[in-house]
Scaffold this motif. Structure first.
Motif, short mmCIF file in Angstrom:
data_model
loop_
_atom_site.label_atom_id
_atom_site.label_comp_id
_atom_site.label_asym_id
_atom_site.label_seq_id
_atom_site.Cartn_x
_atom_site.Cartn_y
_atom_site.Cartn_z
N GLY A 114 -44.83 -118.45 -66.19
CA GLY A 114 -43.43 -118.87 -66.13
C GLY A 114 -42.87 -118.78 -64.73
O GLY A 114 -43.18 -117.86 -63.98
N GLY A 115 -42.05 -119.74 -64.37
CA GLY A 115 -41.36 -119.71 -63.08
C GLY A 115 -39.98 -119.10 -63.24
O GLY A 115 -39.53 -118.80 -64.34
N ILE A 116 -39.29 -118.92 -62.11
CA ILE A 116 -37.94 -118.37 -62.13
C ILE A 116 -36.96 -119.52 -61.96
O ILE A 116 -36.57 -119.87 -60.83
CB ILE A 116 -37.73 -117.32 -61.01
N LEU A 157 -32.15 -113.31 -65.81
CA LEU A 157 -33.15 -113.93 -64.96
C LEU A 157 -32.71 -113.92 -63.50
O LEU A 157 -33.52 -113.71 -62.60
CB LEU A 157 -33.43 -115.36 -65.42
N THR A 158 -31.41 -114.14 -63.27
CA THR A 158 -30.88 -114.10 -61.90
C THR A 158 -31.05 -112.72 -61.31
O THR A 158 -31.44 -112.57 -60.14
CB THR A 158 -29.39 -114.49 -61.90
N PHE A 159 -30.80 -111.68 -62.10
CA PHE A 159 -31.00 -110.30 -61.63
C PHE A 159 -32.46 -110.06 -61.28
O PHE A 159 -32.78 -109.47 -60.25
CB PHE A 159 -30.55 -109.31 -62.72
N ALA A 179 -38.81 -111.19 -57.85
CA ALA A 179 -39.75 -111.75 -58.82
C ALA A 179 -39.99 -113.23 -58.53
O ALA A 179 -39.07 -113.94 -58.12
CB ALA A 179 -39.20 -111.58 -60.24
N VAL A 180 -41.21 -113.69 -58.75
CA VAL A 180 -41.54 -115.10 -58.57
C VAL A 180 -41.98 -115.76 -59.87
O VAL A 180 -41.99 -116.99 -59.98
CB VAL A 180 -42.64 -115.30 -57.50
N ILE A 191 -43.02 -105.86 -61.28
CA ILE A 191 -41.76 -105.28 -60.81
C ILE A 191 -41.24 -104.29 -61.85
O ILE A 191 -41.36 -104.51 -63.07
CB ILE A 191 -40.73 -106.41 -60.56
N ASP A 192 -40.68 -103.20 -61.37
CA ASP A 192 -40.13 -102.17 -62.26
C ASP A 192 -38.80 -102.66 -62.81
O ASP A 192 -37.78 -102.64 -62.11
CB ASP A 192 -39.95 -100.86 -61.49
N LEU A 193 -38.81 -103.13 -64.04
CA LEU A 193 -37.61 -103.68 -64.68
C LEU A 193 -37.35 -102.99 -66.01
O LEU A 193 -38.30 -102.71 -66.75
CB LEU A 193 -37.78 -105.18 -64.91
N PRO A 194 -36.10 -102.75 -66.34
CA PRO A 194 -35.79 -102.09 -67.61
C PRO A 194 -36.33 -102.85 -68.82
O PRO A 194 -36.80 -102.25 -69.78
CB PRO A 194 -34.24 -102.06 -67.62
N HIS A 195 -36.27 -104.17 -68.78
CA HIS A 195 -36.65 -104.93 -69.98
C HIS A 195 -38.16 -104.85 -70.26
O HIS A 195 -38.59 -105.05 -71.39
CB HIS A 195 -36.19 -106.40 -69.88
#
Length: 314
Positions: A207-209, A226-228, A234-235, A250-254
């Motif tokens: 998936g892309g951003i 996604l903006t965050f 993130a790429v 990346i260390d992300l909450p989700h």
């Protein structure tokens, strides 16, 4: 006689390796992951259909050169590069058809395919052509599989072609970290996840951003989220797990709320096939390659060229 892009590509590869690179039939079989008997049949077919003349014809010979460069540049075991369609809207469809043909040539009776999610993967499943008697089964790699099941007509879309469909009985994203931990500790989910790691082939999208990313269209994530994530460098993502340009997760909450296989598991395997292409996904594909999550890439010439150029500039 007409045939699909993958078969055409395979015919030319076999002829090229045999007549130009002077490889033996056994060496070609090993290189392409097919039987020696199939190599013999393809060589005969190439002669009958006029692919082998005084020279090997076809624009795909340029694709072969690019494939070799690509494999060397990214230390990738396999790549399959198709011509870029004139219409951008046709790209995903062309890539999915190519991925289906790739798998059709690889699959053996009783094989198990691990499925990611997204449009490219779903279309590839649609285009797989095999008889139910082959007894090929599939297992999902994430929760939230409505893209394959609830949004499809089984009779029209051909899910009956599979002997078994093993589904993770959980959402794609749990509402809390605690809920995710609870799901992941369920024996039924642990069993499906363990089965996924035994897949002979794993098929994923990248998936892309961007606002039209499947993860947004499927409402698994909001545009604000996604903006965050993009601001965290993130790429792209695989299985909903986002990584940077160098492939670092990346260390992300989700991420702690996801139900599915960690992509770190994919990096330890040798059978991950990724289907992706297009200008919006170039950085995402590059990150996936850098992270070692992909072992066979199915993409198009324009995307491959952009990736090679980015690798040269680094």
């Amino acid at each position: 006689m007409t045939h699909d892009s993958y078969t055409e590509n395979l015919l030319i590869k076999v002829a090229w390796y045999y007549y130009k690179d002077n490889l033996t039939q056994n060496e070609i079989a090993s290189l392409l992951g097919i039987s020696r008997t199939k190599v013999v049949r393809l060589l005969e077919r190439a002669r009958v259909e006029g692919i082998v003349q005084f020279q090997i014809k076809g624009m795909e010979t340029n694709g072969l050169t690019m494939e070799k460069e690509f494999i060397e540049a990214f230390s990738l075991p396999h790549v399959f590069i198709i011509p870029t369609p004139q219409n951008d809207k046709d790209l995903n469809d062309s890539l999915s058809r190519a991925a289906a043909q790739y798998l059709n040539h690889k699959l053996q009776p009783e094989d198990l395919i691990g499925l990611g999610w997204g449009r490219a993967v779903s279309r590839t499943v649609d285009y797989l052509s095999m008889e139910p008697s082959c007894h090929v089964s599939v297992v999902t790699l994430t929760g939230g599989v409505n893209y394959y099941l609830h949004n499809r007509n089984f009779q029209d879309r051909g899910m009956e072609k599979f002997q078994h469909i093993h589904v993770i009985p959980a959402p794609f994203l749990a509402s809390t970290e605690e809920m995710a931990e609870s799901f992941l500790s369920e024996p039924s989910i642990e069993e499906i996840l363990a089965l996924g790691r035994l897949s002979k082939y794993i098929l994923v999208g990248i998936g892309g951003i961007c606002p039209d990313a499947t993860i947004i269209q499927e409402e698994k994530m909001t545009l604000n989220e996604l903006t965050f994530i993009k601001r965290q460098q993130a790429v792209g993502d695989i299985l909903g797990q986002f990584f940077d340009r160098d492939g670092r997760v990346i260390d992300l909450p989700h991420h702690k709320r996801l139900i599915g296989q960690p992509i770190s598991t994919l990096a330890m395997m040798k059978n991950v096939i990724a289907v992706a292409g297009g200008e919006k996904k170039v950085e995402a594909i590059l990150g996936a390659l850098k992270g070692g999550y992909v072992h066979t890439l199915i993409t198009d010439e324009n995307t491959a060229l952009s990736l090679l150029q980015m690798e040269v500039k680094k």
